[in-house]
Design an enzyme around this catalytic site. Structure first.
Site, mmCIF file in Angstrom:
data_model
loop_
_atom_site.group_PDB
_atom_site.id
_atom_site.type_symbol
_atom_site.label_atom_id
_atom_site.label_comp_id
_atom_site.label_asym_id
_atom_site.label_seq_id
_atom_site.Cartn_x
_atom_site.Cartn_y
_atom_site.Cartn_z
ATOM 1 N N ASN A 231 -33.806 7.270 24.617
ATOM 2 C CA ASN A 231 -31.983 7.965 24.812
ATOM 3 C C ASN A 231 -31.649 7.623 25.731
ATOM 4 O O ASN A 231 -30.608 8.064 26.508
ATOM 5 C CB ASN A 231 -32.487 8.990 24.955
ATOM 6 C CG ASN A 231 -31.438 10.648 24.704
ATOM 7 O OD1 ASN A 231 -30.550 9.745 24.102
ATOM 8 N ND2 ASN A 231 -30.868 11.649 25.081
ATOM 9 N N TYR B 132 -28.990 16.468 32.706
ATOM 10 C CA TYR B 132 -28.817 15.682 31.497
ATOM 11 C C TYR B 132 -27.271 15.519 30.397
ATOM 12 O O TYR B 132 -27.342 16.920 30.139
ATOM 13 C CB TYR B 132 -30.204 15.173 30.562
ATOM 14 C CG TYR B 132 -29.428 14.633 29.189
ATOM 15 C CD1 TYR B 132 -29.675 13.529 28.633
ATOM 16 C CD2 TYR B 132 -29.733 15.253 27.773
ATOM 17 C CE1 TYR B 132 -29.659 12.638 28.082
ATOM 18 C CE2 TYR B 132 -29.099 14.717 26.923
ATOM 19 C CZ TYR B 132 -28.721 13.850 26.709
ATOM 20 O OH TYR B 132 -28.514 12.752 25.641
ATOM 21 N N GLU C 113 -22.020 -5.675 7.005
ATOM 22 C CA GLU C 113 -21.797 -5.931 6.139
ATOM 23 C C GLU C 113 -21.609 -4.370 5.478
ATOM 24 O O GLU C 113 -21.024 -4.051 4.478
ATOM 25 C CB GLU C 113 -23.399 -6.427 5.780
ATOM 26 C CG GLU C 113 -24.149 -7.671 6.046
ATOM 27 C CD GLU C 113 -22.510 -8.623 5.718
ATOM 28 O OE1 GLU C 113 -22.035 -8.804 5.093
ATOM 29 O OE2 GLU C 113 -22.912 -10.377 6.147
ATOM 30 N N ARG D 134 -28.219 5.979 28.040
ATOM 31 C CA ARG D 134 -26.300 5.940 27.442
ATOM 32 C C ARG D 134 -25.730 5.681 28.169
ATOM 33 O O ARG D 134 -25.493 5.225 29.649
ATOM 34 C CB ARG D 134 -26.275 8.199 27.748
ATOM 35 C CG ARG D 134 -27.419 8.725 26.343
ATOM 36 C CD ARG D 134 -26.417 8.813 25.133
ATOM 37 N NE ARG D 134 -28.144 9.565 24.589
ATOM 38 C CZ ARG D 134 -27.575 10.346 23.339
ATOM 39 N NH1 ARG D 134 -26.154 10.489 23.387
ATOM 40 N NH2 ARG D 134 -27.939 11.293 22.799
ATOM 41 N N CYS E 40 -28.826 7.175 14.073
ATOM 42 C CA CYS E 40 -28.508 6.148 12.659
ATOM 43 C C CYS E 40 -27.541 5.414 12.926
ATOM 44 O O CYS E 40 -26.959 4.491 11.843
ATOM 45 C CB CYS E 40 -28.451 7.799 11.961
ATOM 46 S SG CYS E 40 -29.571 8.998 11.346
ATOM 47 N N GLY F 117 -26.463 16.200 26.825
ATOM 48 C CA GLY F 117 -25.799 16.813 26.030
ATOM 49 C C GLY F 117 -26.083 18.919 26.725
ATOM 50 O O GLY F 117 -25.987 19.023 25.655
ATOM 51 N N ASP G 285 -18.613 10.376 17.514
ATOM 52 C CA ASP G 285 -19.247 11.818 17.278
ATOM 53 C C ASP G 285 -19.216 12.782 16.970
ATOM 54 O O ASP G 285 -19.943 14.071 16.566
ATOM 55 C CB ASP G 285 -19.789 12.080 19.336
ATOM 56 C CG ASP G 285 -21.107 12.684 18.997
ATOM 57 O OD1 ASP G 285 -22.274 12.782 18.060
ATOM 58 O OD2 ASP G 285 -21.209 13.818 20.110
ATOM 59 N N ASN H 231 -22.358 2.946 15.638
ATOM 60 C CA ASN H 231 -21.748 1.272 15.691
ATOM 61 C C ASN H 231 -20.906 1.587 14.396
ATOM 62 O O ASN H 231 -20.437 0.287 14.069
ATOM 63 C CB ASN H 231 -23.213 0.481 15.014
ATOM 64 C CG ASN H 231 -24.608 0.954 16.656
ATOM 65 O OD1 ASN H 231 -23.643 0.657 17.297
ATOM 66 N ND2 ASN H 231 -25.851 0.595 16.073
#
Ligand code: OXD
Ligand code: MN
Length: 654
Positions: A434, A265, A562, A436, A318, A267, A341, A322
């Site tokens: 999770n 994986y 916004e 990706r 979080c 990470g 990141d 975006n």
């Protein structure tokens, strides 16, 4: 899947022939599972490697005993070859709907970072972890003694690559040749890792040309499953070899080395990312006087054409990606993306903080990404992308939770676990939470024109943020640098699917670095605080944001594009505009100073900025306990003082 059935979307017929020959070379090594003193070099030339790289490869080939060695050059031909091999092994399959896009589904036991098996190994325990109160377990890093580490590595690596190819990946974190960049060499037995590293970093000959006889970080990775005559076995998915029960990710800063075993994986296996750029990176940064942080980097241009760069730290999940790619709703604003990141930041000779994105791709969480939440990410991933653990649509597209409005009519869904005709009624997600996308940053439609600038972009504001359903205002500004460091230290957020944690609990995640600190958190705070004393530095303003406060009817703030209204306020603050007033927690917007013009929905700004006394009292109490328990005597006096000051303000002003 036989060689002749391999899709040739990316593989031209010449690659077909080349790959067939290459695979024969791999196969004609002597019988598998025999310890070897000799390996075949099937791609590249060991003799052309810088001496110390060659030594590193040979030393580890002796231990891991691969069938063959492939030295990556980063060429297009090599990329095609890897995709060919990965298809042949059934690890990836093409997604017909897009150009050069691939889907990998992992073994269901190998889907996330494994924090409990991630260690930093130093002679002195205290170099890695704080002295916690009463010896409670540190949540801020796992330490292992060099002796135990050595034993654990010895129990895992010898013979671990038998029957497999060892790939040698020279990679650069940061633009090749930038004074802010660093070089690593990853040895891995996973072609998936090579293909992904080729997206996430700059790899190949150009890196070796820059390295010459210089220093590099040693990164050893194995999926931990030598090929046996009976196949992968142990219930592990044939196309995704891994060894979940023996996973171990060890960082050995004193040897400039990372050893990762048992997981494919991202990470845990793309060692340039969290292991190098953050854990070892933070150690190098402290030593050399700079900062390696879990932060996005974004450019913000206002309607007058003025531009500023911000770095922002958010715990996993979080909406960092975006924000990094946001489409502002506020007219005249423009956001550009430098990174989503990690930020490596250094003050230049004029005292200006400058940042580079050490990565070259985005390894973003797929669920929740859509044309509504992040159109720029959706546009980025439509070509040259490796998706992992997402669901597939019957027309060869991808699907995940959040894409409901983008599902073509009549399309059926196959879940990440391979369940055909998946529907919501199964009550299991179609894509792993999770899952990706791994996609080249340069393809992002709003990539910043300076994103590969060797000297980095000037950072004028640092933003901390978390998912805080209660009590924490939409935005506030730290009173000064020390207070800003305290705000980072006090960061909390609802937990994430990127690691093993399950339920939605608000967890401490200082600087969004909790899983990524390479050294003692108290020393890390000292390092951040040390910049305050240097009056030649232009210290950026520090902010805290919370898009996730909830009222009885759900989120109080619409979020996404916004959030540009909040960026606008921060931008104006950086420009020195007098639009903030003091509150108990920091400087908050003067009422009316957040531009709400054109906002379609009613927003209760009073509620968004309300500071409930009981909430903040318990926040202070809880923080005090946390610092006492987790940081103990390593907590810098200045952070202790900031906490006392907050306590007093909460007492007297709320
Ligand atoms: C990530 C994380 O994968 O922060 O980026 O967990
Ligand atoms: Mn991250």
């Amino acid at each position: 899947m036989g060689v002749d059935k391999v899709n040739t979307q990316a593989a031209s017929s010449s690659i077909d022939m080349f790959a067939t020959h290459y695979l024969k070379e791999v196969a004609c090594s002597s019988s598998k599972l025999q310890p070897k003193s000799n390996y075949r070099i099937i791609y590249g030339n060991l003799n052309r490697l810088p001496k110390q790289v060659r030594f590193y490869v040979e030393e580890n080939a002796k231990v891991c005993q691969p069938e063959a060695i492939h030295i990556c050059d980063g060429s297009e031909k090599e990329k095609d070859l890897l995709l060919y091999i990965l298809q042949k092994e059934g690890t990836i399959k093409p997604l017909a709907k897009y150009e050069n896009c691939w889907l990998a589904n992992t073994d269901p036991a190998d889907v996330a970072r494994v924090e409990s098996r991630t260690f930093i190994s130093t002679e002195e325990r205290h170099d890695t972890i704080t002295r916690t109160k009463g010896g409670v377990k540190s949540m801020l890093a796992n330490w292992m003694s060099p002796q135990d580490t050595e034993e654990a590595l010895h129990a895992r690596f010898p013979g671990c690559m038998m029957g497999r190819t060892m790939y040698v990946i020279p990679f650069s974190m940061g633009p090749v040749g930038s004074p802010l960049s660093k070089i690593g060499i990853e040895l891995t037995d996973s072609a998936y890792v090579v293909a992904s590293m080729g997206i996430m970093t700059r790899i190949g000959q150009k890196v070796l040309d820059t390295l010459k006889e210089g220093e590099f970080v040693k990164c050893l990775h194995s999926v931990g499953k030598p090929v046996t005559s009976t196949g992968v076995a142990d219930g592990i998915k044939e196309s995704w070899p891994c060894n979940p029960k023996d996973v171990m990710i060890a960082h050995l800063p004193e040897r400039n080395e990372i050893c990762s075993f048992g997981s494919g994986y991202g990470g845990n296996s793309l060692l340039g990312k969290k292991c190098f750029a953050l854990r070892l990176g933070s150690i190098l940064a402290r030593r050399e006087g700079w900062l390696a942080e879990h932060m996005l980097i974004m450019g913000v241009e206002n309607p007058k054409g003025e531009k500023k760069y911000f770095a922002a730290a958010f715990p996993s999940a979080c909406g960092k990606t975006n924000l990094a790619m946001m489409e502002p709703t506020l007219p005249g604003y423009k956001v550009t993306c430098v990174g989503d990141d990690i930020a490596w930041m250094r003050f230049d000779k004029n005292g200006q903080l400058r940042a580079i994105n050490p990565e070259a791709g985005f390894f973003g969480v797929a669920p929740g990404t859509s044309m509504k939440t992040n159109p720029n990410a959706m546009r980025t991933v439509m070509k040259n992308t490796i998706f992992t653990n997402v669901a597939e649509t019957s027309d060869g597209g991808v699907y995940w939770e959040g894409m409901e409005d983008e599902l073509p009519d009549n399309a059926t869904i196959t879940s990440w676990l391979g369940e055909e005709e998946w529907s919501k009624s199964t009550e299991k997600p179609a894509a792993h939470p999770n899952s990706r996308f791994c996609t080249p940053a340069g393809q992002c439609p709003i990539i910043d024109e300076q994103w590969e600038s060797p000297e980095g972009v000037p950072i004028e504001g640092i933003i901390f943020g978390g998912r805080r359903p209660e009590g924490v205002p939409l935005v506030y500004e730290a009173f000064d640098w020390n207070h800003g460091v305290f705000v980072g230290a006090a960061l909390k957020s609802e937990a994430t699917a990127a690691a093993e944690h399950k339920a939605k609990v608000v967890m401490h995640d200082p600087f969004a670095m909790r899983p990524f600190f390479g050294y003692n958190f108290g020393h890390y705070l000292d390092h951040w605080l040390s910049f305050q004393d240097n009056n030649k530095l232009k210290l950026p303003k520090v902010f805290h944001v919370n898009w996730f406060r909830k009222g009885p009817k759900g989120f109080l703030w619409p979020g996404f594009g916004e959030n540009s209204r909040v960026l606008d306020w921060m931008f104006r603050r950086v420009n020195g505009e007098d639009c903030a007033i003091k509150s108990a927690v920091g400087l908050i917007p003067v009422p009316g100073s957040i531009d709400l013009s054109g906002l379609k929905e009613e927003v209760d700004m009073d509620e968004l900025f309300r500071l409930p006394k009981d909430f903040w009292q318990s926040e202070v109490r809880e923080l005090k306990n946390y610092f006492e328990e987790q940081v103990g005597e390593d907590l810098p006096v200045n952070i202790q003082r900031e906490l006392q000051k907050l306590e007093q303000r909460v007492q007297s002003e709320l």
